[in-house]
Design a protein around this motif. Structure first.
Motif, PDB file in Angstrom:
ATOM      1  N   GLN A 100     -42.508  12.446   9.924  1.00  0.00           N
ATOM      2  CA  GLN A 100     -40.551  12.500  10.550  1.00  0.00           C
ATOM      3  C   GLN A 100     -40.297  11.794  10.084  1.00  0.00           C
ATOM      4  OE1 GLN A 100     -39.785   9.772  13.431  1.00  0.00           O
ATOM      5  NE2 GLN A 100     -37.958  10.106  13.453  1.00  0.00           N
ATOM      6  N   VAL A 101     -40.761  10.241   9.117  1.00  0.00           N
ATOM      7  CA  VAL A 101     -39.722   9.543   7.845  1.00  0.00           C
ATOM      8  C   VAL A 101     -39.345  10.220   6.851  1.00  0.00           C
ATOM      9  CG1 VAL A 101     -39.816   7.168   6.341  1.00  0.00           C
ATOM     10  CG2 VAL A 101     -40.184   7.690   9.087  1.00  0.00           C
ATOM     11  N   GLN A 102     -40.403  10.380   5.909  1.00  0.00           N
ATOM     12  CA  GLN A 102     -40.479  11.038   4.960  1.00  0.00           C
ATOM     13  C   GLN A 102     -39.937  12.768   4.833  1.00  0.00           C
ATOM     14  OE1 GLN A 102     -42.963  10.072   2.788  1.00  0.00           O
ATOM     15  NE2 GLN A 102     -41.520  11.001   1.558  1.00  0.00           N
ATOM     16  N   VAL A 103     -39.703  13.105   5.283  1.00  0.00           N
ATOM     17  CA  VAL A 103     -38.977  14.269   5.428  1.00  0.00           C
ATOM     18  C   VAL A 103     -37.582  13.492   5.686  1.00  0.00           C
ATOM     19  CG1 VAL A 103     -37.838  15.028   8.142  1.00  0.00           C
ATOM     20  CG2 VAL A 103     -38.380  16.455   5.980  1.00  0.00           C
ATOM     21  N   GLY A 104     -37.177  12.970   5.901  1.00  0.00           N
ATOM     22  CA  GLY A 104     -35.345  12.118   6.397  1.00  0.00           C
ATOM     23  C   GLY A 104     -35.560  11.973   4.624  1.00  0.00           C
ATOM     24  N   VAL A 105     -36.430  11.136   4.294  1.00  0.00           N
ATOM     25  CA  VAL A 105     -36.194   9.826   2.974  1.00  0.00           C
ATOM     26  C   VAL A 105     -36.529  11.466   1.899  1.00  0.00           C
ATOM     27  CG1 VAL A 105     -37.745   8.514   1.132  1.00  0.00           C
ATOM     28  CG2 VAL A 105     -38.024   8.379   3.909  1.00  0.00           C
ATOM     29  N   HIS A 110     -32.956  13.493  -2.266  1.00  0.00           N
ATOM     30  CA  HIS A 110     -32.315  14.909  -2.588  1.00  0.00           C
ATOM     31  C   HIS A 110     -30.643  15.273  -3.035  1.00  0.00           C
ATOM     32  CE1 HIS A 110     -32.416  18.981  -3.765  1.00  0.00           C
ATOM     33  NE2 HIS A 110     -31.250  19.117  -2.653  1.00  0.00           N
ATOM     34  N   LEU A 111     -30.098  14.171  -1.310  1.00  0.00           N
ATOM     35  CA  LEU A 111     -28.715  14.329  -1.238  1.00  0.00           C
ATOM     36  C   LEU A 111     -28.512  13.846  -2.673  1.00  0.00           C
ATOM     37  CD1 LEU A 111     -28.263  15.580   2.293  1.00  0.00           C
ATOM     38  CD2 LEU A 111     -28.147  16.860   0.033  1.00  0.00           C
ATOM     39  N   GLY A 112     -28.507  11.994  -2.366  1.00  0.00           N
ATOM     40  CA  GLY A 112     -28.336  10.608  -3.182  1.00  0.00           C
ATOM     41  C   GLY A 112     -27.845  10.132  -2.630  1.00  0.00           C
ATOM     42  N   ILE A 113     -27.990  10.406  -1.119  1.00  0.00           N
ATOM     43  CA  ILE A 113     -28.159   9.339  -0.034  1.00  0.00           C
ATOM     44  C   ILE A 113     -28.727   8.153  -0.156  1.00  0.00           C
ATOM     45  CG2 ILE A 113     -27.506   9.053   2.780  1.00  0.00           C
ATOM     46  CD1 ILE A 113     -26.877  12.057   1.956  1.00  0.00           C
ATOM     47  N   LYS A 123     -21.869  11.416   8.243  1.00  0.00           N
ATOM     48  CA  LYS A 123     -21.285  12.461   7.929  1.00  0.00           C
ATOM     49  C   LYS A 123     -22.755  13.406   7.380  1.00  0.00           C
ATOM     50  CE  LYS A 123     -18.671  13.485   3.897  1.00  0.00           C
ATOM     51  NZ  LYS A 123     -17.428  13.181   3.631  1.00  0.00           N
ATOM     52  N   HIS A 124     -23.637  13.584   7.201  1.00  0.00           N
ATOM     53  CA  HIS A 124     -24.362  14.310   6.864  1.00  0.00           C
ATOM     54  C   HIS A 124     -24.844  15.076   8.249  1.00  0.00           C
ATOM     55  CE1 HIS A 124     -27.584  17.133   5.871  1.00  0.00           C
ATOM     56  NE2 HIS A 124     -29.054  16.440   6.740  1.00  0.00           N
ATOM     57  N   MET A 125     -25.714  13.880   9.627  1.00  0.00           N
ATOM     58  CA  MET A 125     -26.111  14.036  10.605  1.00  0.00           C
ATOM     59  C   MET A 125     -25.069  15.645  11.440  1.00  0.00           C
ATOM     60  SD  MET A 125     -28.091  14.216  12.863  1.00  0.00           S
ATOM     61  CE  MET A 125     -29.744  13.115  12.239  1.00  0.00           C
ATOM     62  N   ARG A 126     -23.603  14.621  11.636  1.00  0.00           N
ATOM     63  CA  ARG A 126     -22.250  15.756  12.079  1.00  0.00           C
ATOM     64  C   ARG A 126     -22.547  16.697  11.691  1.00  0.00           C
ATOM     65  NH1 ARG A 126     -16.728  16.109  12.084  1.00  0.00           N
ATOM     66  NH2 ARG A 126     -15.866  15.640  14.106  1.00  0.00           N
ATOM     67  N   ARG A 127     -22.546  17.258  11.122  1.00  0.00           N
ATOM     68  CA  ARG A 127     -23.260  18.891   9.830  1.00  0.00           C
ATOM     69  C   ARG A 127     -23.975  19.718  11.093  1.00  0.00           C
ATOM     70  NH1 ARG A 127     -22.028  21.983   5.714  1.00  0.00           N
ATOM     71  NH2 ARG A 127     -21.221  22.273   7.101  1.00  0.00           N
TER      72      ARG A 127
END
Ligand SMILES: Cc1cc2nc3c(=O)[nH]c(=O)nc-3n(C[C@H](O)[C@H](O)[C@H](O)COP(=O)(O)O)c2cc1C
Length: 234
Positions: A100-105, A110-113, A123-127
């Protein structure tokens, strides 16, 4: 690669859609394909609610209100007013947490966050709650008294939707986060009491935004090795 392998590998979770509507004809064809999914004793113990056009707009607004209220509660450290049928915030079992953690990381990298950039992550979560802009939003309900079979069947049906969508040039996104809240679903749909909301999903046409270039890891299936010595029974 054969056609099926190509199709199955081209499906990915799409996290940015343009506003192009899916025609009623294409949507019908996708739903028609999904009725061919296998089912435990052919019970088909699930239902879906589908939002298009104005209904999508209302569902999106309703989910965004829930997410914004949730964020305010989190910031002020007060208990959030969540009313989902299942606790989507429950801690993952230890052996699954790493994945679970890995896919988030991987996605945030990838998004540079940055890890501690809570504003960008929020902001990403809100989408998610606006279904990443998709024109069609779906909600999947499973029979509460027929678990785990109802959930199993719903999964088979949902993947059939996603693959048929891809074959019709339509992109998809499963949206488990929507299952955290029931209110938006109940406002717009008359859902039988014995059915529980297990996940949402979105259908539409992906943009070429960088988020859609992200590819999650797809390691080989976990296959349990055969025993070489017989099990000892007490
Ligand atoms: C039931 C289910 C719920 C999911 N919910 C979300 C979600 O709320 N938001 C999201 O961005 N991805 C969600 N996903 C997508 C997974 O993260 C994704 O399937 C996984 O990382 C593999 O990537 P792929 O689908 O691009 O191959 C969900 C997937 C499933 C099967």
């Amino acid at each position: 690669m054969n056609d099926f392998s190509q199709l199955v590998q081209s499906r990915q979770t799409t996290r940015d859609f343009n506003a192009t509507e899916i025609t009623a004809d294409i949507l019908d064809r996708i739903l028609d394909d999904a009725r061919w999914a296998p089912s435990w004793s052919n019970t088909r113990a699930y239902k879906i609610a589908l939002a298009t056009g104005e209904t999508t707009k209302k569902l999106r607004e309703s989910y965004l209100r829930e997410f914004d209220a949730f964020s305010v509660a989190q910031a002020s450290q007060t208990p959030p007013d969540i009313d989902g049928d299942y606790d989507i915030f429950a801690r993952y079992p230890e052996d699954l947490r790493e994945r679970q953690v890995q896919v988030g990381v991987d996605l945030y990298r990838h998004l540079g966050i940055e890890r501690d950039d809570t504003v960008a992550r929020g902001k990403h979560m809100r989408r998610n709650f606006e279904a990443f802009g998709a024109p069609v939003m779906g909600l999947v309900f499973i029979h509460r008294d027929f678990l785990p079979y109802s959930a199993l069947d719903a999964g088979l049906m949902l993947q059939t939707i996603f693959l048929s969508a891809k074959a019709h040039g339509v992109d998809s996104c499963p949206l488990g986060v929507l299952a955290g809240w029931r209110r938006p679903a109940d406002e717009l749909f008359d859902i039988p009491a014995e059915y529980a909301l297990v996940t949402g999903f979105a259908l539409g046409y992906g943009t070429d935004a960088p988020v859609n270039q992200f590819r999650a890891a797809h390691p080989p299936l976990d296959i349990i090795p055969e025993r070489h010595t017989p099990a000892q029974h007490a």
